[in-house]
Design an enzyme around this catalytic site. Structure first.
Site, PDB file in Angstrom:
ATOM      1  N   TYR A   1      13.736 -24.003   5.672  1.00  7.43           N
ATOM      2  CA  TYR A   1      14.766 -24.468   6.319  1.00  7.43           C
ATOM      3  C   TYR A   1      14.102 -25.407   7.321  1.00  7.43           C
ATOM      4  CZ  TYR A   1      18.118 -24.623  10.034  1.00  7.43           C
ATOM      5  OH  TYR A   1      19.034 -25.073  10.891  1.00  7.43           O
TER       6      TYR A   1
ATOM      7  N   GLU B   1      20.473 -30.600   9.556  1.00  4.97           N
ATOM      8  CA  GLU B   1      19.695 -29.575   8.780  1.00  4.97           C
ATOM      9  C   GLU B   1      19.484 -30.096   7.457  1.00  4.97           C
ATOM     10  OE1 GLU B   1      21.498 -25.419  10.270  1.00  4.97           O
ATOM     11  OE2 GLU B   1      22.700 -26.330   8.774  1.00  4.97           O
TER      12      GLU B   1
END
Lengths: 291, 377
Positions: free
Chosen positions: B101, B190
């Site tokens: 991530y 993101e």
């Protein structure tokens, strides 16, 4: 003695010839004789309201009038530029009223201000009024009165609503400060509360928060450990749905955090009474404030 | 403004992030054509402005053309958390060895862009933050210098447990994400997940981006990124009229000046047992045109049974505001009762004006809210 201003405060108004700038500069002038300069590039040499000289730049305004404070009314695309210019010219307090300033602009402005020791209030805020001393911004002078209650808030009209209720209890204000509704702001709740706690005139404090971020929680922690004067809080936005921006760019519950419930819980845990309705703020304050 | 995955990927690619090829389809036929173009296997991914697409069955791995047709057919038109899927993205399915991530958001406390990264990729970061907060590394980036090489590499090496080849790719991705974040005026960006193939090649295979509405003036191209189908009619009308509006489920329509007071008014409606129909900040003006716009937006909702004005007239005089409200309501055909609370300069005069109309005047915010709720039942 209020906070952030004193009898030596000399104010420049950036964007003094615009619609909002001229209207509010006039209001500020009527309240106190602290406005010494206006700035609008291209309008240097003119005068505002037959008495305030207008300059092309902040450097000239500061050099010729000794202005140490500025109130900014320029549109969003020029707001960050106006802040840099004011800081570069040497003022120590900048109040940015402008709503709609891009957040990235504010992120970039911050180190520039820190390097120069400049305080910023706002953006997207109503400013500061120190009753009997001076008014920086757009808060209505007609509703305030000199006294000992400090008010700090993320919003404008909700603050006025609360100020409006103080006279019925015989209370006035040391200062009312709107810190602004954006995610990245200069002066925070924490900064304001430290200043109020250090101000001998301020004997009690009202903090008006809202959803988004955790500034209220941080303030609560500080108050519990360091602040001796009575504090009452109010939090707006318990009915706000998650993920939606409620007018203010910073008033948003995201990823499940920044809710009104969390803030109320943190404040209560720190021993700070939280009023359920705006009209309960003054009674709650009176309960804990032994004058 | 929230944008779709495929749009965020386009922005990421522009800033040099390694994004696999992909395109969107609005029909199963188009999806099949794209799959044939890219070669199987492919992913069929619902494009909706909400999380949890995978769990809802909106993301499918397809090994045959028949699979693609079947899944695209099922996903198009599917409802995911109240959002109808209008588009699917078709993209080659990669072999995945590892998932990370990498995200960035505005941190209010440091007043900086905050880089967050974790070796637990592919799951919601909020979940990781709850279950295993130590697995998330964070760095607030100094805007004067940007994300420096050593800062990015140090974090990346922690993520890859010292694998320098992968760490270099990850570090570069972090720096490119930072560039995209700042230049595009994002409030959130993101990559989840950033993957490595068994051969050690890194790709951003999912993308999420929220853009700062305040910065749209310097990104005129953003307007075409807005998905009008994701907006309800009232919200669109409000945006076009320059009003701040959020629709809620109740029946008390609220018109308030100032965002904080508007939220407090909604909360007070709930306190007295009612249900607010909306958030609406009408701003400081008494301009009848603005009031008409606001009323029209609120009245598009058939559930609204009463309208509540809560106006604190500070510098604006209340009698001016009252005249604006009267002019606006008289120019319209409104069948629901209207309660008006005006406080501030010249409030007596304002109430005098209101008594000559059908509008219900109230002295305080609490009285106005209680009257409005009474009128609903």
């Amino acid at each position: 003695m209020a906070i952030f201003v004193d009898k030596n405060t000399k104010v420049a108004v950036q964007g003094i010839t615009g619609r909002d700038g001229s209207f509010h500069a006039q209001q500020m002038l009527e309240y106190s004789d602290t406005v010494v300069a206006g700035v609008t590039p291209g309008r240097g040499g003119q005068t505002f309201a037959d008495k305030v000289p207008i300059f092309d730049s902040m450097a000239e305004a500061v050099g010729q009038t000794g202005a140490n404070t500025t109130v900014i009314f320029v549109p969003p695309f020029g707001a960050a530029g106006a802040i840099y210019e004011a800081a570069d010219a040497g003022v120590k307090l900048i109040v940015c009223i402008t709503e709609g300033v891009p957040t990235v602009d504010m992120v970039k402005v911050m180190p520039y201000l820190a390097e120069r020791g400049v305080r910023l209030i706002g953006p997207n805020c109503p400013g500061l009024i120190a009753p009997g001393l001076c008014k920086l911004g757009i808060m209505p002078a007609s509703i305030v009165a000199e006294g000992n209650v400090g008010l700090v808030s993320r919003s404008g009209t909700l603050t006025y609503e609360v100020v409006w209720q103080l006279p019925s209890a015989g209370l006035g204000q040391s200062a009312c400060l709107g810190i602004g509704g954006d995610p990245v702001i200069g002066t925070t709740f924490l900064d304001s509360i430290k200043a109020f706690a250090a101000d001998p005139q301020t004997e009690a404090l009202v903090m008006i928060g809202e959803i988004g971020g955790d500034a209220e929680e941080r303030a609560a922690e500080y108050i519990q450990e360091h602040v001796d004067i009575p504090v009452v809080a109010f939090i707006a936005g318990q009915t706000a749905p998650p993920g939606k921006r409620m007018g203010h760019a910073g008033a948003i519950v995201s990823g499940g955090s920044g809710t009104a419930a969390e803030k109320v819980k943190a404040l209560a845990a720190a021993g700070i009474p939280v009023a359920e309705r705006p009209k309960d703020i003054v009674p709650r304050l009176q309960e804990i404030w032994q004058r | 403004m929230n944008i779709h995955e495929y749009q965020a990927k386009e922005i990421f690619a522009r800033f040099g992030l390694p994004v696999p090829p992909g395109d969107v389809a609005t029909t199963a036929d188009q999806a099949v054509k794209l799959a044939e173009q890219y070669g199987l296997p492919v992913m069929v991914k619902a494009q909706v402005l909400t999380g949890g697409r995978g769990k809802a069955g909106g993301v499918k791995y397809c090994t045959s053309v028949a699979d693609v047709a079947e899944h695209a057919e099922a996903i198009l038109g599917m409802d995911i958390k109240g959002h109808t899927v209008g588009k699917v993205q078709i993209t080659p399915a990669l072999d995945i060895a590892e998932e990370y991530y990498v995200g960035m958001l505005i941190d209010r406390n440091t007043k900086r862009a905050l880089l967050m990264a974790s070796a637990e990729g592919g799951v919601e970061i909020e979940q990781v933050a709850k279950d295993n907060p130590d697995a998330i590394f964070k760095l607030a980036i100094d805007p004067r210098y940007g994300l420096l090489d050593h800062e990015a590499l140090t974090m990346a090496l922690k993520l890859t447990n010292g694998d320098i080849k992968k760490a270099r790719q990850l570090a570069l991705a972090m720096q490119k994400l930072y560039a995209a974040f700042m230049h595009a005026d994002a409030s959130l960006a993101e990559i989840n997940p950033y993957v490595f193939t068994p051969a050690g090649e890194g790709y951003a295979i999912d993308a999420k981006m929220n853009l700062d509405d305040n910065a749209q003036f310097r990104h005129p191209d953003y307007e075409q990124l807005r998905d009008l189908d994701e907006e309800n009619a009232a919200e669109r009308q409000a945006r076009e009229a320059g009003l701040s509006f959020v629709k809620l489920e109740g029946n008390v329509g609220c018109l308030v000046n100032g965002a904080g007071l508007a939220m407090a008014t909604m909360d007070l409606v709930k306190y007295y047992g009612g249900k607010p129909a909306n958030f609406l900040d009408i701003g400081g003006s008494s301009n009848p045109e603005k009031v008409v716009n606001a009323l029209q937006i609120i009245l598009t909702d058939p559930h609204v049974k009463v309208i509540l004005f809560n106006i604190f007239g500070g510098i604006t005089r209340c009698d001016d505001v009252a005249n604006g409200i009267i002019a606006a309501t008289e120019s319209m055909d409104i069948s629901v009762p209207i309660v008006v609370r005006l406080t501030g300069t010249n409030e007596e005069e304002a109430r005098q004006l209101l008594t000559q109309t059908d509008l219900v005047a109230a002295e305080t915010m609490d009285a106005a809210v209680q009257k409005a709720i009474e009128l609903v039942s």
